[in-house]
Write a protein that holds these residues in place. Structure first.
Motif, PDB file in Angstrom:
ATOM      1  N   SER A  10      26.838  46.783  49.952  1.00  0.00           N
ATOM      2  CA  SER A  10      27.888  47.779  50.538  1.00  0.00           C
ATOM      3  C   SER A  10      29.555  48.074  49.365  1.00  0.00           C
ATOM      4  CB  SER A  10      28.802  48.021  51.332  1.00  0.00           C
ATOM      5  OG  SER A  10      27.311  48.455  52.590  1.00  0.00           O
ATOM      6  N   CYS A  11      29.227  46.564  48.727  1.00  0.00           N
ATOM      7  CA  CYS A  11      30.640  46.505  47.894  1.00  0.00           C
ATOM      8  C   CYS A  11      30.469  46.651  47.233  1.00  0.00           C
ATOM      9  CB  CYS A  11      31.141  44.441  48.517  1.00  0.00           C
ATOM     10  SG  CYS A  11      32.598  44.716  46.820  1.00  0.00           S
ATOM     11  N   LYS A  12      32.149  47.796  46.629  1.00  0.00           N
ATOM     12  CA  LYS A  12      32.507  48.571  44.921  1.00  0.00           C
ATOM     13  C   LYS A  12      33.354  47.858  44.470  1.00  0.00           C
ATOM     14  CE  LYS A  12      29.470  52.200  46.013  1.00  0.00           C
ATOM     15  NZ  LYS A  12      29.127  54.107  46.573  1.00  0.00           N
ATOM     16  N   PRO A  13      33.857  47.493  43.434  1.00  0.00           N
ATOM     17  CA  PRO A  13      32.407  47.340  43.127  1.00  0.00           C
ATOM     18  C   PRO A  13      31.664  45.898  42.930  1.00  0.00           C
ATOM     19  CG  PRO A  13      34.057  47.417  41.234  1.00  0.00           C
ATOM     20  CD  PRO A  13      35.035  46.759  42.457  1.00  0.00           C
ATOM     21  N   LYS A  14      30.236  45.951  42.161  1.00  0.00           N
ATOM     22  CA  LYS A  14      29.574  44.883  43.154  1.00  0.00           C
ATOM     23  C   LYS A  14      30.255  43.427  42.609  1.00  0.00           C
ATOM     24  CE  LYS A  14      25.173  43.530  40.539  1.00  0.00           C
ATOM     25  NZ  LYS A  14      24.498  43.747  39.863  1.00  0.00           N
ATOM     26  N   VAL A  56      38.807  40.159  43.221  1.00  0.00           N
ATOM     27  CA  VAL A  56      38.139  39.269  43.953  1.00  0.00           C
ATOM     28  C   VAL A  56      39.604  39.639  45.794  1.00  0.00           C
ATOM     29  CG1 VAL A  56      38.862  36.847  44.953  1.00  0.00           C
ATOM     30  CG2 VAL A  56      38.496  37.024  42.416  1.00  0.00           C
ATOM     31  N   ALA A  57      40.571  39.974  45.428  1.00  0.00           N
ATOM     32  CA  ALA A  57      40.742  39.986  46.653  1.00  0.00           C
ATOM     33  C   ALA A  57      40.174  41.802  47.111  1.00  0.00           C
ATOM     34  CB  ALA A  57      42.549  40.575  46.189  1.00  0.00           C
ATOM     35  N   HIS A  58      39.908  42.458  46.675  1.00  0.00           N
ATOM     36  CA  HIS A  58      39.953  43.517  47.434  1.00  0.00           C
ATOM     37  C   HIS A  58      38.326  43.178  47.523  1.00  0.00           C
ATOM     38  CE1 HIS A  58      39.822  48.374  47.682  1.00  0.00           C
ATOM     39  NE2 HIS A  58      38.873  48.521  46.636  1.00  0.00           N
ATOM     40  N   ALA A  59      37.554  42.896  47.063  1.00  0.00           N
ATOM     41  CA  ALA A  59      35.833  42.702  47.088  1.00  0.00           C
ATOM     42  C   ALA A  59      36.061  41.394  48.203  1.00  0.00           C
ATOM     43  CB  ALA A  59      35.138  41.290  46.275  1.00  0.00           C
ATOM     44  N   TYR A  60      36.862  40.740  48.842  1.00  0.00           N
ATOM     45  CA  TYR A  60      36.826  40.149  49.806  1.00  0.00           C
ATOM     46  C   TYR A  60      38.104  40.680  51.232  1.00  0.00           C
ATOM     47  CZ  TYR A  60      35.237  35.483  47.419  1.00  0.00           C
ATOM     48  OH  TYR A  60      34.513  34.599  47.322  1.00  0.00           O
ATOM     49  N   SER A  61      38.672  41.730  50.420  1.00  0.00           N
ATOM     50  CA  SER A  61      39.101  42.112  51.689  1.00  0.00           C
ATOM     51  C   SER A  61      38.008  42.535  52.333  1.00  0.00           C
ATOM     52  CB  SER A  61      39.987  43.265  50.912  1.00  0.00           C
ATOM     53  OG  SER A  61      41.194  42.959  51.171  1.00  0.00           O
ATOM     54  N   CYS A  63      45.035  48.349  45.811  1.00  0.00           N
ATOM     55  CA  CYS A  63      46.005  50.365  45.994  1.00  0.00           C
ATOM     56  C   CYS A  63      45.046  51.349  45.175  1.00  0.00           C
ATOM     57  CB  CYS A  63      47.273  50.205  46.014  1.00  0.00           C
ATOM     58  SG  CYS A  63      47.387  49.294  47.753  1.00  0.00           S
ATOM     59  N   ARG A  64      44.390  51.055  43.831  1.00  0.00           N
ATOM     60  CA  ARG A  64      43.920  51.930  42.652  1.00  0.00           C
ATOM     61  C   ARG A  64      42.487  52.292  42.747  1.00  0.00           C
ATOM     62  NH1 ARG A  64      46.850  49.883  37.280  1.00  0.00           N
ATOM     63  NH2 ARG A  64      48.948  50.512  37.464  1.00  0.00           N
ATOM     64  N   LEU A  65      42.076  51.844  43.657  1.00  0.00           N
ATOM     65  CA  LEU A  65      40.839  51.373  44.121  1.00  0.00           C
ATOM     66  C   LEU A  65      40.351  52.346  45.401  1.00  0.00           C
ATOM     67  CD1 LEU A  65      39.359  48.336  43.047  1.00  0.00           C
ATOM     68  CD2 LEU A  65      38.828  50.380  41.866  1.00  0.00           C
ATOM     69  N   PRO A  66      39.247  52.804  46.039  1.00  0.00           N
ATOM     70  CA  PRO A  66      39.422  52.920  47.382  1.00  0.00           C
ATOM     71  C   PRO A  66      39.459  52.247  48.697  1.00  0.00           C
ATOM     72  CG  PRO A  66      37.837  54.160  46.243  1.00  0.00           C
ATOM     73  CD  PRO A  66      38.556  52.733  44.891  1.00  0.00           C
ATOM     74  N   SER A  67      40.342  52.603  49.462  1.00  0.00           N
ATOM     75  CA  SER A  67      39.895  51.811  50.895  1.00  0.00           C
ATOM     76  C   SER A  67      38.743  50.743  50.990  1.00  0.00           C
ATOM     77  CB  SER A  67      40.890  52.162  51.550  1.00  0.00           C
ATOM     78  OG  SER A  67      40.308  51.929  53.306  1.00  0.00           O
ATOM     79  N   SER A  68      39.771  49.474  51.035  1.00  0.00           N
ATOM     80  CA  SER A  68      38.599  48.183  51.534  1.00  0.00           C
ATOM     81  C   SER A  68      37.701  48.608  52.949  1.00  0.00           C
ATOM     82  CB  SER A  68      38.869  47.135  52.033  1.00  0.00           C
ATOM     83  OG  SER A  68      40.091  46.747  52.980  1.00  0.00           O
ATOM     84  N   HIS A  93      46.456  37.058  49.937  1.00  0.00           N
ATOM     85  CA  HIS A  93      45.229  35.898  49.785  1.00  0.00           C
ATOM     86  C   HIS A  93      44.211  36.095  50.938  1.00  0.00           C
ATOM     87  CE1 HIS A  93      46.868  33.670  46.411  1.00  0.00           C
ATOM     88  NE2 HIS A  93      46.438  34.018  46.494  1.00  0.00           N
ATOM     89  N   GLY A  94      44.405  37.503  51.989  1.00  0.00           N
ATOM     90  CA  GLY A  94      43.587  37.336  53.164  1.00  0.00           C
ATOM     91  C   GLY A  94      43.674  36.760  54.700  1.00  0.00           C
ATOM     92  N   GLY A  95      44.618  35.857  54.532  1.00  0.00           N
ATOM     93  CA  GLY A  95      44.847  35.088  55.265  1.00  0.00           C
ATOM     94  C   GLY A  95      44.045  33.806  55.511  1.00  0.00           C
TER      95      GLY A  95
END
Length: 698
Positions: free
Chosen positions: A492-496, A558-563, A364-369, A48-50
């Motif tokens: 800056s976050c994508k998706p919003k 959620v993980a991608h947004a918080y990354s 990992c299906r989305l662009p790098s955080s 979950h990002g630590g």
């Protein structure tokens, strides 16, 4: 550095070690090895990002154990990528491997991925405990060994190269350093840590009293990170090893054992090296000899360049063998690098114009955080490279920056580039990133950046983050940077990100502040400890954790947004440091907890609301509203509302302020900080959006 398979080989034979009750001594500690070891062996969250608060507490426990045993710790941290590039291929392979591991963790599998801000938490805890530490320019192994020999003390690390170095005081592997089991000496009150110390002399005695000068040759033949030569495969296919008295498990173990027994028959490294070249046979032997000899020199110890730093605070200087771009740096920057007040990324950019970005657990299906923090990195790179002499730097790039804000007119069309290595799908990819500089009332030079007036440095930081000074001033000073970074993240976050993600993040920051007040002063009773109603708030929030049994499933959205938030915080933190902290440096341990925010998002989606969780004394709710107000003043009150085309009730679309304004980067706002009504309005927005969707379906 490291010799593959050597650690398991050596640790399988206790006769190479001596059991000790360690106390009343000095210990040189490999800092990077320590924080990796502490994090990965303690069951702390990675998926979950630590959980940085739990990690900080663990680091304190470790150094408390040393302190009660009167063990004086000195910590040495790695710096930038080796500027000779001997190890870069290995680093890229490891980065590729971490991408695969992060992907596995995101799908509920296994892996070891260090959360992004771990190193910063570690350094801040060292500072708070007054543990002396230094950050090297490059990899720290040689410096650690040389310093320990100069002081005649032992080393604590988890690196197989320390089985090769001839250390006077010996080497304690973390595996045999039982710091969690402090004992008491019989007949006294002295405490000790049970530990096993490795001795090169004991090791060599086992192999017919082998000359210990042969060990560096063993390392380069067996293959370490610097000298993994293809020619050695030819050597191993042709050489005949003597029979071993000790059974070895596996091909690597057998090769190590056979090579050590084979080398033991030679009086010294020169004779052994000649025989190696003879076995390899035809072909140009000169290059192979040179490569092997160069690898052996990596283990030759001399006086440490770090000793003066720990005795009189002297930073690394031009007298030390440093790459030219580092030797030419101003004193203030060298001091900041040595003291860990600037990241090792600064060295990589200045020396190599290169950045190897740290992988996170994300979709990992989305662009790098890290795409979210690109504009901040461009400014960081611009401050480091623009205006510096080009003679000792890599090739310069051309063209305008892509940061969404203009560079200085004087630099237009002449921006340099930094080669970044980051995740693309499941592969490590290289891209060229152009530098950019924000508008500034005066010329910014790296040599004198520390002398630029505070208002000008603050303006650069806030403009880069796309906020104005009112947003920074609306919250307690030590939370200004996290609040401003959160504004930047939303735009800056994508998706919003959904509203619940912001709510959960702010709840953690409030909870972190309560924890800091309650026990952050090393046992002092803060307001949260003495107020029963505050205790109730603390208890409610403390239950918002993903338990270990629930860690299999991961919400990738959620993980991608918080990354992305962590990447923005990472770069915002570094940019603030480079600008000599125009905003106070926050305590990273209280900035993010992955298990908390993921659980809090679930609770928000299930119908919980921040007001109920924070009900009680005014402090928690007021802090939450202050941070929320600062964010809303930047992104606009309609940021979380439905798109304008779905709006049947006449609400306006999101304000222009939700992004960085074209031409300035700042987002002026004349709105007052939000009240409880604005918090409620946010809740209504979500409900109204859902109602509108239902209406459309009808």
């Amino acid at each position: 550095m490291g010799v593959q398979g050597l650690t398991s080989y050596v640790e399988g034979n206790r006769q190479f070690f001596k059991e000790l009750k360690l106390r009343n001594t000095t210990l040189v500690i490999d800092g990077c090895s320590l924080y990796f070891r502490l994090y990965f062996t303690s069951g702390l969250d990675q998926q979950h990002g630590g959980d940085y608060d739990s990690f900080a507490d663990l680091v304190r426990q470790f150094f408390d154990a040393l302190s009660v045993c009167d063990i004086r710790a000195v910590v040495v941290l790695d710096g930038g990528i080796d500027y000779t590039d001997k190890k870069f291929a290995t680093l890229k392979q490891r980065a590729q491997s971490k991408i695969k591991e992060a992907h596995a963790l995101s799908r509920g599998g296994h892996g070891s991925v260090l959360p992004l801000l771990t190193r910063e938490v570690f350094k801040q805890v060292l500072t708070s405990l007054q543990v002396p530490f230094i950050q090297c320019v490059s990899e720290a192994d040689w410096e650690i060994a040389s310093l320990a020999n100069q002081w005649n003390c032992a080393v604590l690390t988890m690196d197989s190269d320390f089985y090769i170095f001839d250390l006077k005081g010996g080497y304690f592997p973390f595996t045999f350093f039982n710091w969690q089991n402090v004992g008491v000496c019989k007949g006294s009150s002295e405490r000790y840590i049970p530990a096993w110390r490795f001795s090169v002399n004991k090791f060599c005695a086992h192999f017919n009293h082998m000359n210990k000068e042969l060990l560096p040759l063993f390392a380069v033949i067996a293959g370490n990170d610097y000298t993994n030569l293809r020619a050695m495969e030819t050597f191993f296919s042709r050489v005949h090893f003597p029979p071993s008295a000790r059974p070895a498990h596996g091909r690597t173990q057998a090769r190590i054992d056979g090579l050590l027994h084979w080398l033991a028959q030679f009086p010294g490294p020169e004779e052994a090296l000649d025989e190696v070249l003879r076995v390899v046979g035809s072909g140009p032997r000169g290059p192979i000899r040179n490569l092997l000899s160069s690898g052996m020199r990596e283990y030759r110890l001399s006086g440490s360049s770090l000793a003066r730093f720990f005795t009189d605070g002297a930073a690394l200087s031009a007298a030390v063998d440093l790459p030219e771009p580092v030797r030419a740096l101003p004193d203030w920057l060298l001091q900041a690098l040595s003291r860990g007040q600037l990241p090792s990324l600064v060295i990589d950019v200045l020396v190599l114009q290169r950045a190897l970005l740290i992988v996170q657990v994300e979709n990992c299906r989305l662009p790098s955080s890290h795409a979210a923090s690109l504009p901040l990195r461009q400014v960081l790179y611009g401050l480091l490279l623009e205006g510096r002499p080009k003679t000792h730097l890599g090739p310069a790039g051309r063209g305008p920056g892509r940061s969404g804000r203009p560079a200085n007119p004087a630099d237009s069309g002449s921006a340099r580039c930094v080669q970044e290595f980051d995740r693309h799908d499941l592969d490590l990819r290289q891209s060229s990133v152009q530098t950019a500089l924000p508008r500034s009332p005066q010329q910014l030079s790296l040599e004198t950046l520390n002398k630029v007036p505070l208002p000008a440095r603050l303006q650069v930081l806030l403009e880069s983050l796309g906020v104005d000074e009112r947003a920074a001033g609306a919250v307690p000073p030590h939370l200004s940077l996290p609040a401003c970074v959160t504004c930047f993240w939303l735009s800056s976050c994508k998706p919003k990100p959904a509203l619940q993600l912001l709510q959960a993040l702010l709840l953690w920051i409030v909870f972190g502040e309560l924890c800091r007040l309650r026990g952050g002063q090393r046992g002092a009773a803060g307001p949260a400890a003495g107020h029963p109603d505050m205790r109730a708030v603390y208890d409610r929030l403390s239950k918002l954790r993903v338990n270990k049994g629930e860690r299999k499933g991961l919400d990738l959205e959620v993980a991608h947004a918080y990354s992305q938030w962590q990447s923005c915080m990472w770069m915002g933190f570094y940019l603030n440091q480079l600008l000599c902290c125009p905003l106070p440096e926050p305590e990273c341990a209280w900035l993010y907890s992955g298990t908390f925010v993921h659980r809090a998002v679930r609770e928000m989606r299930a119908g919980s609301n921040p007001e109920a969780l924070l009900a009680g004394p005014p402090l928690p709710g007021r802090l939450y509203n202050d941070i929320l107000g600062a964010v809303v003043s930047c992104v606009g009150v309609d940021f979380f509302s439905a798109p304008a085309k779905k709006n049947r009730r006449g609400r306006r679309p999101a304000q222009q302020g939700r992004g960085r304004r074209k031409g300035s980067g700042a987002t002026p706002s004349h709105r007052t900080p939000p009240t409880q009504d604005m918090v409620n309005r946010f809740g209504l927005l979500v409900c109204e959006d859902e109602d509108e969707e239902e209406d459309e379906e009808e």
